[in-house]
Design an enzyme around this catalytic site. Structure first.
Site, short mmCIF file in Angstrom:
data_model
loop_
_atom_site.label_atom_id
_atom_site.label_comp_id
_atom_site.label_asym_id
_atom_site.label_seq_id
_atom_site.Cartn_x
_atom_site.Cartn_y
_atom_site.Cartn_z
N LYS A 1 0.84 -1.20 0.00
CA LYS A 1 0.00 0.00 0.00
C LYS A 1 0.88 1.26 0.00
CE LYS A 1 -3.37 -2.45 2.93
NZ LYS A 1 -4.28 -2.27 4.09
N TYR B 1 -12.31 -2.45 -2.29
CA TYR B 1 -12.73 -2.54 -0.89
C TYR B 1 -14.26 -2.58 -0.74
CZ TYR B 1 -8.05 -1.98 1.12
OH TYR B 1 -6.74 -2.18 1.52
N PHE C 1 -14.91 3.35 8.62
CA PHE C 1 -13.58 3.81 8.16
C PHE C 1 -13.43 3.75 6.64
CE2 PHE C 1 -13.28 -0.69 9.35
CZ PHE C 1 -12.74 -1.25 8.20
N ARG D 1 -0.81 -14.38 3.87
CA ARG D 1 -1.47 -13.84 5.07
C ARG D 1 -0.58 -14.10 6.30
NH1 ARG D 1 -6.28 -10.82 4.53
NH2 ARG D 1 -7.05 -11.68 6.49
N THR E 1 -4.10 -8.09 11.04
CA THR E 1 -4.53 -6.82 10.45
C THR E 1 -4.04 -5.63 11.27
OG1 THR E 1 -6.50 -7.90 9.59
CG2 THR E 1 -6.55 -5.50 9.68
N ARG F 1 3.69 -6.75 8.89
CA ARG F 1 3.03 -5.71 9.68
C ARG F 1 3.66 -5.59 11.07
NH1 ARG F 1 -2.90 -7.79 7.72
NH2 ARG F 1 -3.18 -6.40 5.94
N ASN G 1 -1.18 -0.34 7.41
CA ASN G 1 -0.57 -1.63 7.76
C ASN G 1 0.19 -2.28 6.60
OD1 ASN G 1 -2.75 -2.42 6.27
ND2 ASN G 1 -3.74 -3.63 7.88
N HIS H 1 -1.73 -5.55 1.68
CA HIS H 1 -3.01 -6.25 1.54
C HIS H 1 -2.73 -7.61 0.93
CE1 HIS H 1 -7.10 -7.26 0.26
NE2 HIS H 1 -6.55 -7.65 -0.88
N GLU I 1 -10.17 -9.90 -7.04
CA GLU I 1 -9.18 -8.83 -6.96
C GLU I 1 -8.16 -8.90 -8.10
OE1 GLU I 1 -7.66 -9.39 -2.99
OE2 GLU I 1 -9.54 -8.73 -2.05
#
Ligand code: IDP
Length: 137
Positions: free
Chosen positions: A10, A50, A58, A86, A92, A103, A113, A116, A127
């Site tokens: 990100k 998203y 948020f 992951r 998260t 993270r 964070n 993704h 995605e």
């Protein structure tokens, strides 16, 4: 069984200069890069990506953040690629992510964070189609 996952470094990750580190961890794990691109998302693509969070408080903040600078989108492939990444990413919330995870090592706030990663085969397919339609199904 080989599968594909959509990964984003990100805008905070690009700003912090950890793209190389994230890609190195993906490769070191044994996942293969299938596509990789630096790009800045427009609002529409961000909202589509998203979509499942549209009703969350948020959501606006999330879209602002993800469109706020260039990010790196990539597709990685390998056995259990979704779960494997992951695991590399960690929880998260970065303060709950263990040391040694991306993270856990590079972030402090849930809104920033670093990465993704798709959370299921269905999300991965959806995605990947958003970011790399040329890869097909
Ligand atoms: P994931 O990225 O670990 O799959 P999700 O629950 O799908 O986590 O949330 C998507 C993204 O939304 C998170 O990575 C995080 O950046 C952001 N996010 C989640 N919860 C919050 C929150 O409470 N405040 C701000 N951002 C959040």
């Amino acid at each position: 069984m080989s599968e594909r996952t959509l990964i984003l470094v990100k805008p905070d990750g690009v700003r912090k200069g950890v793209v190389g580190e994230v890609v190195a961890r993906i490769e070191r794990k044994g996942l293969k890069l299938v596509a990789l691109e630096l790009r800045t998302l427009g609002r529409e693509v961000a909202e589509e990506h998203y979509a499942e969070h549209r009703e969350r408080p948020f959501f606006g903040e999330l879209v602002e953040f993800i469109t706020g600078g260039p990010l790196v989108a990539l597709v990685a492939e390998g056995p259990h690629a979704i779960k494997a990444f992951r695991g590399l990413a960690g929880a998260t919330n970065p303060v709950e992510a263990g040391p040694g995870t991306i993270r856990g090592d590079f972030a402090l706030e849930i809104g920033e964070n670093i990465v993704h990663g798709s959370d299921s085969p269905e999300s991965a397919a959806r995605e990947i189609k958003i970011f790399f339609p040329e890869l097909g199904a």
